[in-house]
Design a protein around this motif. Structure first.
Motif, short mmCIF file in Angstrom:
data_model
loop_
_atom_site.label_atom_id
_atom_site.label_comp_id
_atom_site.label_asym_id
_atom_site.label_seq_id
_atom_site.Cartn_x
_atom_site.Cartn_y
_atom_site.Cartn_z
N GLY A 1 -115.98 -15.52 -49.87
CA GLY A 1 -115.59 -16.20 -50.73
C GLY A 1 -115.68 -17.89 -50.25
N LEU A 2 -115.50 -18.05 -49.18
CA LEU A 2 -115.85 -19.49 -48.75
C LEU A 2 -117.15 -20.05 -48.33
N GLY A 3 -118.11 -19.03 -48.70
CA GLY A 3 -119.58 -19.22 -48.37
C GLY A 3 -119.89 -18.91 -47.02
N PHE B 1 -116.29 -25.37 -34.73
CA PHE B 1 -115.64 -24.89 -33.37
C PHE B 1 -114.66 -26.07 -32.93
N GLU B 2 -115.37 -27.33 -33.07
CA GLU B 2 -114.47 -28.31 -32.68
C GLU B 2 -113.09 -28.65 -33.68
N ALA B 3 -113.41 -28.72 -34.78
CA ALA B 3 -112.66 -28.84 -35.64
C ALA B 3 -111.33 -27.82 -35.60
N LEU B 4 -111.76 -26.36 -35.25
CA LEU B 4 -110.62 -25.43 -35.22
C LEU B 4 -109.88 -25.65 -33.95
N LYS B 5 -110.67 -26.12 -32.86
CA LYS B 5 -110.13 -26.40 -31.75
C LYS B 5 -108.85 -27.46 -31.75
N GLN C 1 -102.18 -14.40 -38.28
CA GLN C 1 -103.02 -15.59 -37.49
C GLN C 1 -104.50 -15.79 -38.28
N MET C 2 -104.98 -14.66 -38.93
CA MET C 2 -106.09 -14.93 -39.64
C MET C 2 -105.89 -15.62 -41.12
N ASP C 3 -104.54 -15.49 -41.46
CA ASP C 3 -104.12 -16.34 -42.43
C ASP C 3 -104.34 -17.89 -42.29
N PHE D 1 -106.96 -22.88 -43.06
CA PHE D 1 -107.73 -23.95 -42.37
C PHE D 1 -109.18 -24.02 -43.11
N LEU D 2 -109.97 -22.97 -42.88
CA LEU D 2 -111.45 -23.03 -43.24
C LEU D 2 -111.32 -23.11 -44.94
N LYS D 3 -110.45 -22.89 -45.51
CA LYS D 3 -110.50 -23.18 -46.96
C LYS D 3 -110.66 -24.55 -47.33
#
Ligand code: PMP
Length: 355
Positions: free
Chosen positions: A281-283, A307-311, A338-340, A345-347
């Motif tokens: 859904g997020l592409g 990767f860096e943004a998540l870190k 955790q996945m939520d 964040f990814l959304k």
């Protein structure tokens, strides 16, 4: 270079994923299990008497070997155990790949295989996966000194069917075929059922993923007795006492709790399937993973940037800056909550307008 350095065995080591110890982090970078080991493991740990550590452990590791034999319907002389499947695989490379012809494994796979091949001076050739990250069975029909396949594969999560593996075994009766099943309990069909038919098949599994015991370091191999005997001969020429008292006891406890094992693996599979839908859904795009991780790429945002943004958010995933896979992140499946956090964040991150 100092004179003595000429004779040093020089190797380029495998680089494991980071093990950060940050407060509040979400650790999805080394495919560990987010759930604790089976309750019997904690119980046995409390009951353990340090007095026993005075003595060497049983070199035959019988407690653990016998419990695994019962679990898989094999005889005890069909099981080999080691310090994580890395140790088991390293022993198998040393034992079985002692010829001049190259061993074969895919170009994209567990990145320890070429490290062991280089360490032991084993010639090898990587066979390219197809565009969908699937193995091409015909690549394994040429002359070779052995075959190693991770199934499901890492870091892609793609599983080959038993028919494909059986076809490869049929074409390669005179070399050892190792199937590395580190992730098999999360999907895919195990090659253990093929062991009675192929005396050259070694199936390797681990307690690190589906049994939540990466920190205990327990791995095992299954095969016909002659294969296991050869492995043990090399092990006893290397280190008789590979398994600690604690890993023997706690490993056996984990194997005894089948219902807990089935329950936690099922939870992870359910979470994985839900996260796949949400990532789509997020592409994001990804091969259909049968492991406890998803190997995902976003067409508009580079994997390195993500990767860096998540870190920065203390969410750790794995990024491999290597040809063919530098656009992907390997995301371990954690708990639902955790996945939520990851998905939320990814959304937000994927919805930012980009030029
Ligand atoms: N095989 C594969 C495909 C893996 O991804 C891993 C985990 N790094 C291993 C083997 C080794 O796992 P362990 O030594 O923890 O059993």
């Amino acid at each position: 270079m100092a004179g003595w350095e000429q004779h040093v065995r020089k190797v380029i080591p495998y680089v494991p994923g980071e093990q950060p110890r940050q407060e509040g982090m979400i650790k999805l970078n080394t495919n560990e299990n987010p759930y604790p080991p089976a309750p019997g493991v904690a119980r046995a740990l409390r009951e353990m008497d340090p007095e026993q550590f005075r003595l060497y452990p049983d070199p035959a590791a019988s407690l653990l070997v016998d419990s695994l034999a019962r679990r898989y319907g094999l005889a005890s002389n069909q099981i080999f155990v080691g310090v994580g499947s890395d140790d088991v695989l390293a022993m198998a490379f040393l034992t079985f790949f002692n010829g001049k012809k190259p061993i074969l494994f895919p170009d994209i796979t567990y990145s320890f295989y070429d490290v062991w091949a280089n360490l032991y001076r084993i010639p090898y050739q990587c066979q390219p996966l197809d565009e969908a990250f699937c193995i091409r069975p015909e690549d394994y029909e040429r002359e070779n000194g052995g075959i190693v396949l991770a199934n499901p594969n890492a870091p892609t999560g793609v599983a080959a069917g038993l028919k494909t593996l059986q076809g490869i075994l049929e074409q390669n009766r005179d070399v050892i075929v190792i199937i590395d099943e580190a992730y098999i309990d999360f999907g895919g069909d195990s090659a253990v059922s093929l062991i009675p038919s192929y005396d050259n098949l070694l199936v390797v599994q681990t307690f690190s993923k589906s049994r939540s015991m990466a920190g205990m370091r327990i791995g095992y191999a299954m095969g016909q007795p002659r294969l296991i005997q050869y492995l043990n001969d090399v092990k006893y020429s290397f280190n008789s006492y590979t398994m600690s008292q604690a890993s023997l006891r706690l490993g056996a406890e984990a194997v005894a709790e089948e219902a807990y094992f089935l329950d936690t693996t099922k939870k992870i599979i359910n979470t994985r399937e839900r996260v796949k839908k949400e990532l789509t859904g997020l592409g994001f795009v990804f091969p259909d993973s049968k492991g406890n991780f998803i190997f995902a790429s976003h067409p508009q945002i580079s994997a390195q940037e993500l990767f860096e943004a998540l870190k920065r958010e203390k969410i750790y995933v794995r990024y491999f800056p290597k040809p063919r896979i530098q656009d992907y992140l390997r995301i371990t499946v954690g708990t639902d909550s955790q996945m939520d956090i990851l998905l939320s964040f990814l959304k937000d991150y994927t919805s930012i307008d980009r030029p």
